[in-house]
Design an enzyme around this catalytic site. Structure first.
Site: not given
Ligand code: MN
Length: 320
Positions: A209, A222, A224
């Site tokens: 990412d 990352d 989410k």
């Protein structure tokens, strides 16, 4: 005992068949070996036979491989500052090595029994509540909100501002509201955004990412999305392993230039955005945890995956 000429011949043969990255790796390794073994001007062929390397390029167990690249500076000795750049962002893999498994695939296929059990139980309950069609619609929406948020964050991190089209949906507005303070205030000096990374020796890949400074350390980030609060790191399941696998790949990926990432990265941050707009959760994965625990766990999952692949190949041979 062979002469240097024979070695050169087999080397040339070997190099013809290898990809560019592997070429550089083998070239270095093999030449080093030859140079270290002069004996009365007669050169010994490396103990690894070139033909063997051609047919069996995979290393069977990865347990000795470090997450760090010895040719890169370690985080504690790297400079605090890095010259700002336009972040790299290539999210499509080249066609030629489609057989390299992704981190997500490895983690999915080797999911621990306990996690798999919980996941199946949750799925059954959801289907009871929503019906089969309702559940597949729910899954599609979950995927879509993740995709939209990732696109929005990527656009912001690339310096293109907030993409208005993506913000038109209410759910994305909430997710952005949940995460924007962290993204704006803590992330800086972005190096990679939705970028492909490949570990050339361990044979896995993925799309990271973000690689950027989080506060004052260069890390893998990352993002989410979630409906309910993630109250502890355990509720992230395999996510820390995914981030760790990306660290290892980035450190060893020969396609990532030194001016983009100049040091080994071995810590990560997982940021969870909530669909109701409440403040995002931030989980920092410490260097110590990543190097000592998560990396070892990742290696064992990758080993398990390659054993499973072997079993599959053998059983295909048997049924043919
Ligand atoms: Mn993500």
């Amino acid at each position: 005992m062979n002469t240097l000429r024979t070695t050169e011949k087999s080397l040339a043969l070997l190099l013809k068949t290898r990809s560019h990255h592997q070429k550089r790796f083998f070239q270095r390794k093999t030449f080093d070996h030859i140079l270290k073994c002069p004996r009365n001007n007669v050169y010994r062929v490396p103990t690894i036979k070139c033909q063997e390397v051609v047919t069996k390029p995979q290393i069977r167990s990865f347990s000795d491989i470090s997450i760090l690249n010895p040719e890169r500076a370690n985080p504690e000795e790297a400079a605090k500052e890095l010259k700002p750049i336009v972040p790299l962002s290539i999210s499509r893999f080249p066609k030629r090595n489609l057989d390299v498994p992704s981190v997500t695939k490895v983690l999915q296929d080797t999911m621990p029994a306990a996690s798999r059990f919980l996941l199946e139980r949750w799925k059954e309950a959801m289907i009871r509540k929503l019906g089969v069609q309702g559940f597949s619609k729910y899954q599609a929406e979950t995927f879509e909100r993740g995709r939209l948020l990732h696109a929005l964050i990527a656009s912001y991190l690339m310096g293109r501002g907030e993409n208005q089209a993506e913000l038109s949906k209410e759910i994305v507005q909430n997710l952005w509201k949940s995460i924007q303070t962290v993204v704006r205030d803590k992330i800086s000096n972005v190096r990679l955004v939705e970028h492909i990374v490949t570990h050339p020796k361990m044979n896995y890949r993925g799309i990271v990412d973000c690689v950027a400074f989080f506060e004052d350390e260069l890390v893998v980030i990352d993002f989410k999305t979630a409906e309910k609060p993630k109250k502890n790191i355990e509720s992230l399941y395999d996510n820390p392993l995914q981030v760790t696998a990306y660290c290892g790949a980035i450190n060893n990926d020969l396609a990532i230039p030194q001016h983009v990432v100049d040091r080994n990265i071995c810590s990560g941050v997982v940021i969870v955005a909530y669909i109701d707009g409440s403040e995002a959760s931030v989980y920092q994965l410490s260097r110590e945890k990543v190097v000592n625990d998560y990396w070892k766990e990742w290696i064992s999952r990758l080993d398990q995956f390659s054993r499973m692949q072997d079993l599959k190949k053998n059983s295909e041979k048997l049924t043919r």
